[in-house]
Structure formats: C-alpha cells, structure tokens
Design an enzyme around this catalytic site. Structure first.
Site, PDB file in Angstrom:
ATOM      1  N   CYS A 151     -23.389  -6.070  -4.020  1.00 50.55           N
ATOM      2  CA  CYS A 151     -24.611  -5.720  -3.282  1.00 50.55           C
ATOM      3  C   CYS A 151     -24.877  -6.594  -2.045  1.00 50.55           C
ATOM      4  CB  CYS A 151     -25.839  -5.838  -4.177  1.00 50.55           C
ATOM      5  SG  CYS A 151     -25.551  -5.637  -5.933  1.00 50.55           S
ATOM      6  N   SER A 187     -25.180 -10.983 -12.859  1.00 51.37           N
ATOM      7  CA  SER A 187     -26.600 -10.611 -12.857  1.00 51.37           C
ATOM      8  C   SER A 187     -27.199 -10.648 -14.270  1.00 51.37           C
ATOM      9  CB  SER A 187     -26.760  -9.190 -12.300  1.00 51.37           C
ATOM     10  OG  SER A 187     -26.118  -9.064 -11.064  1.00 51.37           O
ATOM     11  N   GLY A 188     -26.550  -9.979 -15.214  1.00 51.45           N
ATOM     12  CA  GLY A 188     -27.100  -9.880 -16.569  1.00 51.45           C
ATOM     13  C   GLY A 188     -27.013 -11.184 -17.336  1.00 51.45           C
ATOM     14  N   ARG A 239     -11.584  13.425  -3.839  1.00 48.27           N
ATOM     15  CA  ARG A 239     -10.905  14.505  -4.574  1.00 48.27           C
ATOM     16  C   ARG A 239     -11.821  15.661  -4.929  1.00 48.27           C
ATOM     17  NH1 ARG A 239      -9.751  11.607 -10.398  1.00 48.27           N
ATOM     18  NH2 ARG A 239     -11.927  11.308 -10.925  1.00 48.27           N
ATOM     19  N   LYS A 298     -22.165  -6.758   0.745  1.00 54.21           N
ATOM     20  CA  LYS A 298     -22.094  -5.388   1.269  1.00 54.21           C
ATOM     21  C   LYS A 298     -23.263  -5.108   2.199  1.00 54.21           C
ATOM     22  CE  LYS A 298     -24.189  -2.199  -0.775  1.00 54.21           C
ATOM     23  NZ  LYS A 298     -24.603  -1.426  -1.945  1.00 54.21           N
ATOM     24  N   GLY A 325     -15.212   9.086  -2.947  1.00 53.83           N
ATOM     25  CA  GLY A 325     -16.487   9.488  -2.340  1.00 53.83           C
ATOM     26  C   GLY A 325     -17.685   9.109  -3.178  1.00 53.83           C
ATOM     27  N   TYR A 372     -20.565   5.988  -4.253  1.00 51.86           N
ATOM     28  CA  TYR A 372     -21.407   5.279  -3.286  1.00 51.86           C
ATOM     29  C   TYR A 372     -20.691   4.113  -2.615  1.00 51.86           C
ATOM     30  CZ  TYR A 372     -22.714   1.224  -6.216  1.00 51.86           C
ATOM     31  OH  TYR A 372     -22.695   0.072  -6.939  1.00 51.86           O
ATOM     32  N   ILE A 373     -19.751   3.458  -3.312  1.00 57.65           N
ATOM     33  CA  ILE A 373     -19.070   2.313  -2.700  1.00 57.65           C
ATOM     34  C   ILE A 373     -18.150   2.799  -1.566  1.00 57.65           C
ATOM     35  CG2 ILE A 373     -17.411   0.434  -3.112  1.00 57.65           C
ATOM     36  CD1 ILE A 373     -18.669   0.106  -5.896  1.00 57.65           C
ATOM     37  N   GLU A 411     -20.343   3.886   1.390  1.00 59.39           N
ATOM     38  CA  GLU A 411     -20.917   2.734   2.102  1.00 59.39           C
ATOM     39  C   GLU A 411     -19.864   2.025   2.951  1.00 59.39           C
ATOM     40  OE1 GLU A 411     -24.610   1.560  -0.865  1.00 59.39           O
ATOM     41  OE2 GLU A 411     -22.697   0.583  -1.188  1.00 59.39           O
ATOM     42  N   CYS A 419     -22.451  -8.856  -7.888  1.00 60.03           N
ATOM     43  CA  CYS A 419     -23.523  -8.562  -6.934  1.00 60.03           C
ATOM     44  C   CYS A 419     -23.563  -9.590  -5.806  1.00 60.03           C
ATOM     45  CB  CYS A 419     -24.864  -8.534  -7.675  1.00 60.03           C
ATOM     46  SG  CYS A 419     -26.265  -8.393  -6.587  1.00 60.03           S
ATOM     47  N   HIS A 442     -48.999   7.567   9.996  1.00 60.23           N
ATOM     48  CA  HIS A 442     -48.514   8.332  11.137  1.00 60.23           C
ATOM     49  C   HIS A 442     -48.333   7.436  12.357  1.00 60.23           C
ATOM     50  CE1 HIS A 442     -47.943  11.860  13.603  1.00 60.23           C
ATOM     51  NE2 HIS A 442     -48.753  11.328  14.499  1.00 60.23           N
ATOM     52  N   THR A 478     -27.402  -3.694 -10.396  1.00 61.29           N
ATOM     53  CA  THR A 478     -27.860  -5.059 -10.643  1.00 61.29           C
ATOM     54  C   THR A 478     -29.222  -5.124 -11.341  1.00 61.29           C
ATOM     55  OG1 THR A 478     -26.501  -6.129  -9.013  1.00 61.29           O
ATOM     56  CG2 THR A 478     -28.638  -7.137  -9.415  1.00 61.29           C
ATOM     57  N   ARG A 505     -20.883  12.514  -6.343  1.00 56.69           N
ATOM     58  CA  ARG A 505     -21.105  13.278  -7.580  1.00 56.69           C
ATOM     59  C   ARG A 505     -22.271  12.664  -8.359  1.00 56.69           C
ATOM     60  NH1 ARG A 505     -18.595  12.929 -12.714  1.00 56.69           N
ATOM     61  NH2 ARG A 505     -17.332  11.202 -11.962  1.00 56.69           N
ATOM     62  N   GLU A 530     -44.059   9.839   6.106  1.00 56.97           N
ATOM     63  CA  GLU A 530     -45.265  10.664   5.927  1.00 56.97           C
ATOM     64  C   GLU A 530     -44.925  12.083   5.473  1.00 56.97           C
ATOM     65  OE1 GLU A 530     -47.586  11.839   9.457  1.00 56.97           O
ATOM     66  OE2 GLU A 530     -45.951  11.071  10.703  1.00 56.97           O
ATOM     67  N   ASP A 584     -22.494  -4.126 -16.624  1.00 57.94           N
ATOM     68  CA  ASP A 584     -21.397  -3.193 -16.364  1.00 57.94           C
ATOM     69  C   ASP A 584     -20.365  -3.133 -17.493  1.00 57.94           C
ATOM     70  OD1 ASP A 584     -22.670  -2.801 -13.992  1.00 57.94           O
ATOM     71  OD2 ASP A 584     -21.010  -3.431 -12.703  1.00 57.94           O
TER      72      ASP A 584
HETATM   73  C1  LIG Z   1     -18.995  -3.132  -3.705  1.00 56.54           C
HETATM   74  C2  LIG Z   1     -20.146  -3.070  -4.675  1.00 56.54           C
HETATM   75  C3  LIG Z   1     -21.402  -2.827  -4.207  1.00 56.54           C
HETATM   76  C4  LIG Z   1     -22.487  -2.778  -5.077  1.00 56.54           C
HETATM   77  N1  LIG Z   1     -23.715  -2.528  -4.573  1.00 56.54           N
HETATM   78  C5  LIG Z   1     -24.782  -2.480  -5.393  1.00 56.54           C
HETATM   79  C6  LIG Z   1     -26.084  -2.261  -4.863  1.00 56.54           C
HETATM   80  O1  LIG Z   1     -26.272  -2.089  -3.662  1.00 56.54           O
HETATM   81  N2  LIG Z   1     -27.125  -2.246  -5.741  1.00 56.54           N
HETATM   82  C7  LIG Z   1     -26.951  -2.440  -7.078  1.00 56.54           C
HETATM   83  O2  LIG Z   1     -27.943  -2.440  -7.815  1.00 56.54           O
HETATM   84  N3  LIG Z   1     -25.724  -2.635  -7.607  1.00 56.54           N
HETATM   85  C8  LIG Z   1     -24.642  -2.662  -6.788  1.00 56.54           C
HETATM   86  N4  LIG Z   1     -23.384  -2.897  -7.319  1.00 56.54           N
HETATM   87  C9  LIG Z   1     -23.238  -3.017  -8.783  1.00 56.54           C
HETATM   88  C10 LIG Z   1     -23.622  -4.414  -9.265  1.00 56.54           C
HETATM   89  O3  LIG Z   1     -22.917  -5.383  -8.522  1.00 56.54           O
HETATM   90  C11 LIG Z   1     -23.300  -4.539 -10.745  1.00 56.54           C
HETATM   91  O4  LIG Z   1     -23.921  -3.491 -11.441  1.00 56.54           O
HETATM   92  C12 LIG Z   1     -23.793  -5.866 -11.321  1.00 56.54           C
HETATM   93  O5  LIG Z   1     -23.223  -6.952 -10.640  1.00 56.54           O
HETATM   94  C13 LIG Z   1     -23.434  -5.941 -12.810  1.00 56.54           C
HETATM   95  O6  LIG Z   1     -23.811  -7.193 -13.324  1.00 56.54           O
HETATM   96  P1  LIG Z   1     -23.124  -7.765 -14.638  1.00 56.54           P
HETATM   97  O7  LIG Z   1     -23.917  -8.960 -15.026  1.00 56.54           O
HETATM   98  O8  LIG Z   1     -22.929  -6.691 -15.622  1.00 56.54           O
HETATM   99  O9  LIG Z   1     -21.651  -8.186 -14.207  1.00 56.54           O
HETATM  100  P2  LIG Z   1     -21.082  -9.031 -13.001  1.00 56.54           P
HETATM  101  O10 LIG Z   1     -22.090  -9.303 -11.977  1.00 56.54           O
HETATM  102  O11 LIG Z   1     -19.832  -8.357 -12.588  1.00 56.54           O
HETATM  103  O12 LIG Z   1     -20.729 -10.443 -13.675  1.00 56.54           O
HETATM  104  C14 LIG Z   1     -19.728 -10.590 -14.629  1.00 56.54           C
HETATM  105  C15 LIG Z   1     -19.188 -12.006 -14.532  1.00 56.54           C
HETATM  106  O13 LIG Z   1     -18.424 -12.295 -15.695  1.00 56.54           O
HETATM  107  C16 LIG Z   1     -17.340 -13.113 -15.353  1.00 56.54           C
HETATM  108  N5  LIG Z   1     -16.349 -12.986 -16.423  1.00 56.54           N
HETATM  109  C17 LIG Z   1     -15.717 -11.864 -16.818  1.00 56.54           C
HETATM  110  N6  LIG Z   1     -14.945 -12.107 -17.883  1.00 56.54           N
HETATM  111  C18 LIG Z   1     -15.100 -13.429 -18.182  1.00 56.54           C
HETATM  112  C19 LIG Z   1     -14.565 -14.272 -19.179  1.00 56.54           C
HETATM  113  N7  LIG Z   1     -13.748 -13.801 -20.135  1.00 56.54           N
HETATM  114  N8  LIG Z   1     -14.917 -15.578 -19.174  1.00 56.54           N
HETATM  115  C20 LIG Z   1     -15.763 -16.068 -18.243  1.00 56.54           C
HETATM  116  N9  LIG Z   1     -16.310 -15.300 -17.268  1.00 56.54           N
HETATM  117  C21 LIG Z   1     -15.978 -13.994 -17.241  1.00 56.54           C
HETATM  118  C22 LIG Z   1     -16.910 -12.559 -13.999  1.00 56.54           C
HETATM  119  O14 LIG Z   1     -16.175 -13.526 -13.265  1.00 56.54           O
HETATM  120  C23 LIG Z   1     -18.239 -12.213 -13.359  1.00 56.54           C
HETATM  121  O15 LIG Z   1     -18.726 -13.260 -12.548  1.00 56.54           O
HETATM  122  C24 LIG Z   1     -22.288  -2.974  -6.470  1.00 56.54           C
HETATM  123  C25 LIG Z   1     -20.995  -3.216  -6.958  1.00 56.54           C
HETATM  124  C26 LIG Z   1     -19.947  -3.269  -6.077  1.00 56.54           C
HETATM  125  C27 LIG Z   1     -18.564  -3.541  -6.611  1.00 56.54           C
END
Ligand SMILES: Cc1cc2nc3c(=O)[nH]c(=O)nc-3n(C[C@H](O)[C@H](O)[C@H](O)COP(=O)(O)OP(=O)(O)OC[C@H]3O[C@@H](n4cnc5c(N)ncnc54)[C@H](O)[C@@H]3O)c2cc1C
Length: 447
Positions: A46, A13-14, A196, A49, A173, A175-176, A179, A41, A433, A308, A202, A438, A300
């Site tokens: 996300c 995402s980032g 736990r 899921k 317990g 959110y993951i 869900e 994501c 309504h 995300t 939390r 509401e 992350d």
């Molecule tokens: C089960 C689950 C459900 C979620 N549900 C939600 C939700 O409903 N809403 C929400 O907002 N967020 C949710 N999240 C959280 C969300 O997915 C993350 O916060 C978001 O994806 C973080 O984005 P990011 O860019 O930091 O990292 P990521 O999306 O994890 O991307 C990191 C990428 O870097 C790559 N990478 C890592 N190291 C290297 C390397 N050395 N060389 C090359 N590539 C590399 C990985 O393969 C990965 O593709 C959920 C997470 C999980 C696990």
C-alpha cells in the site's frame, strides 16, 4: 508455565497490531519477523505503491496546467531519486513499527519462525513455548507456470527496479496490475496491460469496471483482454512476450500481477495439526481461530479480504478475544476499497449484480459527467457514479465511483452505508458545490 502468553509469527499489519494490543492488555508477547517490520503494506504494498501513484499523477497535472494559464518548463523524471526518497520514508516507518512494539514490551526476534508442535515455536536454534500462537505470515506474489517466467518480475521487485522501463507489459487485471499500469504510464512508460478475462477487475461492479477500462484506454494504456501470456523469451536488450493468440510484444519489463499465495509453507503447520484449504490458506472460524484451539491466524495467510485495515481489525479482535473478557470478531459488512488507478475507482457495498441476486427489487442510479477541472484543461474524461438501492426499504446497498479522489470520497459514503442510510437521506443531504462528490446526493433518475 509457558515462555510467552502470545507468540506471533509475522510482523506485518495483522501481527503487529495483535502483538501490541495483547501486550497493552498485560500479555507477555514475542513476535518473529524474518524480513521487514510492517510487512507487505509498509514495504512492498500500500504505502510505497501510493507514493508511486502520487509521483505518477504529476504528469497529468503538468499537462492540465496549460489550460489554466500555466507555462510548465522542461520536465524530467528521475526514477533513482524517487526510489531513494521512497526508501527513506519506508525506513522511517520500519522504525515507527519497531518503536511501537518495543515501547509496549513486545520482544522482537528478527528471524524465520516455524512450529515444532502446537505450543512450541522454533526461531534459529532456540525453542519457545507459548500459550497462544498467532500466524500472521501474509502472502507472496505468484507467477503463472509459463516458460521464461524468471524473466518477469512481481510487485515485490517493482518497488526497487534499478532502471525505469521504456515499455512495460503488466500481466493481470486485478487491482495491483491496474494500479501498476497507471504508475508506469504516468511516469512515462508505454504500457500494455494483458488480462485473461473479458474485463479488468473481476468482482467489482460491472459499470465501474468498464468505465475505468475506458478511461485507462483514453489515456493510452494498451489494454489487451481475453489474452494470456504463453511464454517469455530473452532478447539482447528486452523481453519478448508471446500471447495465446499468436501475437507478441517486446518490452523492457514484464510484471506479473497474477495473484498472491498465502505464506503457509515451511511453517511446520502440519506438525501442529493446523488445517489449510486447497489454496494453502489457514482455515479459521469467525474469531480467527484455526483448527487447533489455541492457534489463531489473521490477515492474508487466511485468504479472507486481503486488505490492510482488515488484517489490522482481525489482529485487534484476536488480541481482545484472548486477553480481554469478551470474544470479538471483525465486521466484514460494507468494507470500502479503492483502486488507486488513474483516475481512481472506489467502491463500498454490493455491486449491482450482487444486489439483484440478493434482493428482489433493486433500483439503480447512474451518472456520468465531465468533471469541472476537465473543462479548462481540455482533458477528455468522464466521472462515473452509481448507487444501488433496495426499493422496498429505500436502503442504499452499494456506491461505486470512477473519478479523481474516489478513494477519499467513498470513505465518507462507507460511514453512511454502515449507518444503513436510505436514498431519501442521501437526497436530503445538502450538496457541497461545486464538487464531483455532490452528484452522489443529487442523482434523481433511475436508470
Ligand atoms: C502491491 C500491493 C499493493 C497493496 N495495496 C493495498 C492497498 O492499497 N490497500 C490495502 O488495504 N491493502 C493493500 N495491499 C494488501 C495489504 O498489503 C495486505 O492485505 C496486508 O499487508 C496483509 O497484512 P498481513 O499482516 O496479513 O501480512 P503481511 O503484511 O504480508 O505481513 C506478513 C509478515 O510475515 C513475515 N513472515 C512470513 N513468514 C514468516 C516466518 N515463517 N517467520 C517470520 N516472519 C515471517 C513476512 O516477512 C511479512 O513481513 C496491497 C498488497 C500489495 C502486494
């Protein structure tokens, strides 16, 4: 002087947002992604899921339909078909992410990347120099160090299980865990959720936590609080989990949802002098700059808010800071978030205890009611809503809800809180309504 203006490690995402925007602002950009474009994501977070949540909600809809005059025929759920359809959609999204990058001139390298030094990235046998480096490597599920943990899975594997379990134990317990307990239960599994702490979720508002726990128990999820799994053992067909109170349970599947660790190992960060905190997250300032001035980190791997939209906002801000004239930083105030449980829960702003700690006079408005849909369906369900208000200014500090569509409803209220709406303005808003939402504009009695 450099091969690239920006080299991003991690195509989630980032990283994708930062790379795309930087390229649009004229930078020469490369991105390395070792596993899947779109990151957690899109592939194991996300999106899949939420697709599973949709699938799991049909069982309640079928059950509720009878009260509305429907006769629903034989119901059968095909897990393999759900996985197949989900995989098709994820593959489509992977393509969308690739196209966005390629169309904007970003070079994609599909491999693991590491830092050789503060300006050099190694990908395979190649070395590339970069003026700026962005770490966007995300996180990875962590498991407790208990005997037999290899018999359990994490959320990563839950998205492609070969067989649907008849009985699942979900450990954790947060959110993951909550869900997935709802997903497995809605799709027909018997579910035990082991946590736990003395209450799930939390960090969320205490009333939201207890209301959701009550609704989950009513639906038949076996909630075991103040309990930890001590060990897992393989049985001929199943897995046996032994808890710290000496009791045990057998299941077809044990899923650990016990936290996530920043993906910062094997990245060569020590060679570049990038500082990590004790959890292994990259230490950054408010502009996402690490301890090395031209190395940035978002999402992350920095362990701020693991969501995300937050990772995307951080990526966007870094691109603008580096390649536009004015430095930008994300705004972390009043970030709304939802738990896609059954029923949904969602929240924006301060919990009651956070508000009481920060403000001297706090008013709380609460409402608990049977939703209209439950009258004919006969379902024993309560919607819960809560507003936390700063008495001297009348400003609404927090909104919390447990009930159907809470995620959709709270997004609108997040705008109100961003605009610093007062309780009087909530009260002056005409209701839609009949709706559950509401109640947020008709709550008059302080609790
Ligand atoms: C089960 C689950 C459900 C979620 N549900 C939600 C939700 O409903 N809403 C929400 O907002 N967020 C949710 N999240 C959280 C969300 O997915 C993350 O916060 C978001 O994806 C973080 O984005 P990011 O860019 O930091 O990292 P990521 O999306 O994890 O991307 C990191 C990428 O870097 C790559 N990478 C890592 N190291 C290297 C390397 N050395 N060389 C090359 N590539 C590399 C990985 O393969 C990965 O593709 C959920 C997470 C999980 C696990």
């Amino acid at each position: 002087m450099y091969d690239y203006d920006l080299f991003t490690i991690g195509g989630g995402s980032g990283g994708v947002r930062a790379s795309r925007v930087a390229a649009q602002l004229g930078a020469k950009v490369a991105i390395a992604e070792e596993r899947y474009l779109g990151g957690t994501c899109v592939n194991v977070g996300c999106i899949p899921k939420k697709l599973f949540v949709y699938a799991s909600e049909f069982s309640e809809a079928f059950a509720d339909a009878a009260g509305y005059g429907w006769t629903v025929g034989e119901r059968r759920f095909d897990w393999t078909k759900l996985i197949e359809h989900k995989n098709r959609e994820i593959a489509r999204l992977n393509g969308v992410y690739e196209k966005v990058l390629v169309d904007n001139g970003v070079r994609i390298m599909r491999a693991h990347a590491t830092l050789a030094d503060a300006h050099t990235v190694i990908v395979g046998n190649e070395r590339y120099s970069a003026r700026y480096i962005l770490l966007a490597t995300g996180g990875w599920p962590s498991m407790p160090q208990i005997a037999g943990r290899e018999l359990g899975i994490t959320s990563n594997e839950a998205f492609s299980l070969p067989r649907f379990p008849a009985h699942a134990i979900v450990v954790g317990g947060g959110y993951i865990g909550v869900e997935f307990a709802g997903i497995f239960h809605g799709l027909g599994a018997k579910v035990t959720l082991v946590h736990r702490g003395d209450m799930i979720l939390r960090g969320f508002d205490d009333d939201l936590r207890t209301s959701l726990a009550a609704e989950m128990s009513k639906r038949g999820i076996d909630l075991r609080l103040n309990r930890e799994v001590e060990r897992l053992e393989r049985l001929p067909q199943r897995v046996c989990a032994t808890f710290d109170d000496g009791t045990s349970a057998e299941a077809d599947l044990v899923m650990f949802a016990t936290g996530r660790t920043p993906n910062t190992r094997e990245l060569g960060l020590d060679r570049a002098g990038v500082k990590l905190d004790k959890e292994g997250a990259v230490v950054v300032d408010e502009y996402s700059c690490s301890s090395v001035p031209h190395i940035y980190a978002v999402g992350d791997c920095t362990n701020r808010m693991q969501l995300t939209p937050v990772a995307i906002a951080e990526g966007q801000a870094v691109a603008q800071t580096l390649f536009e004239a004015t430095p930008k930083k994300p705004d972390y105030e009043n970030v709304a978030t939802a738990i896609f449980s059954q029923p949904n829960a969602a929240t924006v702003g301060l919990t009651e205890s956070e508000a009481r700690a920060a403000f001297s006079e706090v008013d709380v408005y609460k409402s608990s009611f049977r939703p209209l849909i439950a009258t004919l369906s006969g379902r024993d369900e309560q919607v819960f809503m809560k507003l936390v208000v700063d008495r001297p200014t009348d400003r609404v500090l927090g909104c919390h809800m447990v009930g159907a569509h809470a995620g959709e409803i709270l997004q609108g209220l997040a705008i109100a809180l961003k605009c610093r709406a007062t309780k009087s303005q909530f009260d002056a808003t005409m209701a839609i309504h009949p709706s559950s939402a509401e109640e947020f504009v008709t709550m008059r009695n302080k609790s």
